[in-house]
Design a protein around this motif. Structure first.
Motif: not given
Length: 303
Positions: A73-75, A94, A112, A154, A183-186, A220-221
């Motif tokens: 994930s991005r984090s 979030n 952001n 994702d 990528r985005n999300n977890t 986060s999904c």
């Protein structure tokens, strides 16, 4: 009426006297018990046995089938030592994401800004620290061991199968780690649900599996990793998931380890991360394991 010296005591006086005698007897018994407890020898056999069991578990070699589940994930691009207040602020935002994954513009701007602060270069990024620590795992494995690497991020997508590696594949393994793209999300729960389709080990006692989850946050999904871990334990009863949590205070994923009989570790710096990953694969020396166990026992004694 006043009672004379040779008068018989009343019922009330008898009851009061009996109560005092009973209280004195209880106090004498309490004192006797305390004295005996103080004189009793302190039994350390059970404490030593429990400590030895923990040291033995720390030094035990892993199964030949190992699955590394890497959070992409991005984090994971954030610094290892992000200010906890920044993380808490990001987490609060979030929680306000709607079902479509959208945020009001004012919250998106704030989000952001916080992310840029988390990504500001101070310490190694989490993903870089994870790559360095994971790259050393192959060297300590047996010749028959196979390490499968998957990454997840994702929402709505299955984890990516990055490859399967043996002890002679160190260079290819490192190149693969370096190529993992954030990528985005977890999608953590979905990653756990996908594991039984990706591995054949862990179903029988004669072929156990070790699963190592490296992650820095919660799902986060809208998934439920705790429920997913219970399903995993039902399908793969001989697979243990050890969770290595990057950063301190991320307790939400502890249930994954508990449901599968694995261990939960926090790693809030680079050295600790490397040590915890080596611990999950039985690569620590006895002296290292004894130091870890003694530290854990000391912390437990303070709680």
């Amino acid at each position: 009426m006043i009672r004379t010296c040779d008068s018989a005591p009343s019922d009330l006086e008898l009851r009061i006297s009996a109560a005092f005698e009973q209280r004195e007897a209880l106090e004498r018994e309490d004192v006797r018990w305390r004295i005996e407890a103080a004189r009793a020898p302190i039994c350390t056999a059970q404490v030593d046995e429990a400590r030895e069991e923990r040291v033995a578990a720390c030094t035990a070699p892993p199964p030949d089938d190992i699955l590394v589940v890497l959070d992409a994930s991005r984090s994971m691009g954030w610094d290892m030592t992000v200010d906890p207040e920044i993380l808490q602020a990001i987490e609060r935002i979030n929680r306000q994401v709607d079902a479509r994954g959208n945020l009001p513009q004012n919250l998106l701007n704030q989000y952001n800004r916080l992310v840029r602060q988390a990504e500001s270069p101070r310490e190694p990024d989490r993903i870089d620290a994870a790559r360095d620590a994971l790259s050393g795992l192959l060297t300590g494995l047996s010749q028959n061991a196979r390490l499968r690497l998957i990454s997840f991020a994702d929402c709505g997508r299955v984890p990516r199968e990055e490859g399967v590696f043996g002890t002679g594949d160190a260079s290819a393994y490192r190149q693969t780690l370096d190529s993992v793209r954030l990528r985005n999300n977890t999608a953590l729960a979905a990653a756990l649900d996908a594991i039984p389709r990706l591995v054949t080990a862990g179903r029988t006692a004669d072929r156990p599996a070790a699963i190592i989850l490296v992650s820095d946050g919660e799902d986060s999904c809208r998934g439920d990793p705790c429920a997913a871990a219970r399903r995993l334990a039902s399908t793969l009863p001989h697979a243990q998931v050890s969770v290595v949590s990057l950063g301190a205070g991320i307790e939400a994923n502890r249930c994954i380890a508990e449901a599968t009989g694995g261990a939960f570790y926090e790693a809030n710096n680079v050295d600790r991360l490397s040590q915890r990953l080596r611990q999950t694969t039985g690569q620590l020396s006895r002296d290292e394991c004894e130091a870890i166990v003694d530290e854990e026992i000391a912390v437990e004694g303070q709680e």
